[in-house]
Design an enzyme around this catalytic site. Sequence first.
Site, mmCIF file in Angstrom:
data_model
loop_
_atom_site.group_PDB
_atom_site.id
_atom_site.type_symbol
_atom_site.label_atom_id
_atom_site.label_comp_id
_atom_site.label_asym_id
_atom_site.label_seq_id
_atom_site.Cartn_x
_atom_site.Cartn_y
_atom_site.Cartn_z
ATOM 1 N N SER A 1 0.821 -1.212 0.000
ATOM 2 C CA SER A 1 0.000 0.000 0.000
ATOM 3 C C SER A 1 0.858 1.266 0.000
ATOM 4 O O SER A 1 2.021 1.256 0.410
ATOM 5 C CB SER A 1 -0.892 0.024 1.244
HETATM 6 N N1 SAH Z 1 -1.432 -4.790 4.015
HETATM 7 C C1 SAH Z 1 -0.632 -4.762 2.785
HETATM 8 C C2 SAH Z 1 -1.495 -4.530 1.567
HETATM 9 C C3 SAH Z 1 -1.869 -5.809 0.967
HETATM 10 S S1 SAH Z 1 -2.827 -5.729 -0.510
HETATM 11 C C4 SAH Z 1 0.449 -3.705 2.893
HETATM 12 O O1 SAH Z 1 0.760 -3.268 3.968
HETATM 13 O O2 SAH Z 1 1.015 -3.335 1.874
HETATM 14 C C5 SAH Z 1 -4.219 -6.674 0.051
HETATM 15 C C6 SAH Z 1 -3.956 -8.109 0.412
HETATM 16 O O3 SAH Z 1 -5.230 -8.681 0.745
HETATM 17 C C7 SAH Z 1 -3.382 -8.969 -0.697
HETATM 18 O O4 SAH Z 1 -2.178 -9.554 -0.250
HETATM 19 C C8 SAH Z 1 -4.457 -10.015 -0.961
HETATM 20 O O5 SAH Z 1 -3.930 -11.286 -1.288
HETATM 21 C C9 SAH Z 1 -5.195 -10.042 0.377
HETATM 22 N N2 SAH Z 1 -6.584 -10.530 0.306
HETATM 23 C C10 SAH Z 1 -7.483 -10.357 -0.693
HETATM 24 N N3 SAH Z 1 -8.636 -10.979 -0.383
HETATM 25 C C11 SAH Z 1 -8.471 -11.534 0.846
HETATM 26 C C12 SAH Z 1 -9.316 -12.331 1.692
HETATM 27 N N4 SAH Z 1 -10.561 -12.661 1.344
HETATM 28 N N5 SAH Z 1 -8.809 -12.720 2.895
HETATM 29 C C13 SAH Z 1 -7.541 -12.397 3.267
HETATM 30 N N6 SAH Z 1 -6.700 -11.668 2.482
HETATM 31 C C14 SAH Z 1 -7.152 -11.242 1.297
#
Ligand code: SAH
Length: 231
Positions: free
Chosen positions: A78
Amino acid sequence: MPKLPDVERSWVAERQRLTDEIAGEALATSGLTGRRSFAPPILDAINRVPRHEFVPAEHRGLAYADIPLPIGHGQTISQPFIVALMTDLAAPTKDDTVLEIGTGCGYQTAVLAELAGTVCTIEIVPELRIAAAERLARLGYGNVAMATGDGHRGWPEKAPFDAIVVTAAADEIPPALVDQLKPGGRLVLPVQSGPGRQHLVLGEKDAGGELRTRPILPVAFVPFRRPIEPS
Ligand code: SAH
């Protein structure tokens, strides 16, 4: 400051510049967010977490630019300003247990772990969870519990939570997450607000268990995936 090799010193300087940039952006977006600044502990946490450790080697030169970056598996790390804003809205303190949905590379997890007592985090892509677990352990974050699975169900065994942060965009607020939030707790998540449109939403659970929500800012997150149910 302790003596650091040149390369480490330049990361420290870049991180400070990013932290200052985020503080400026907080002021610039205050008309939308209603907050002119982020709490000092939040900015200190951003200034401590080595974001370059969370970014794939080929993008490391951009680790302290205030932009999202690809991390593989179609996912992203992010934008630091959004991580700071979501953390400020979640307002974790040392006594808190926080649930994060969407571990990804673990950057938001680390920022939360700097501030909360315990962070529980769920990721649906096993490879990302394994890499994040190795990275967070190596960086010394001992107050993180991780699971692979679908975040729509929350983590009932670890509930209730003082705050819940979702880092993927949902069509609607998952009821299980509201159930697992303590009265007085805060839920921060991106929600689809129309075709191709998302808003960051802050939900606060009142003493009676009612969730009051308000939109904070337009955002662009990866989708909150629904696992394929076995037929
Ligand atoms: N928190 C991260 C951002 C991750 S992007 C940061 O600090 O950069 C969002 C993440 O959510 C992805 O890795 C994706 O695989 C995960 N995701 C998507 N759908 C999900 C679900 N149903 N349950 C758990 N994780 C999920």
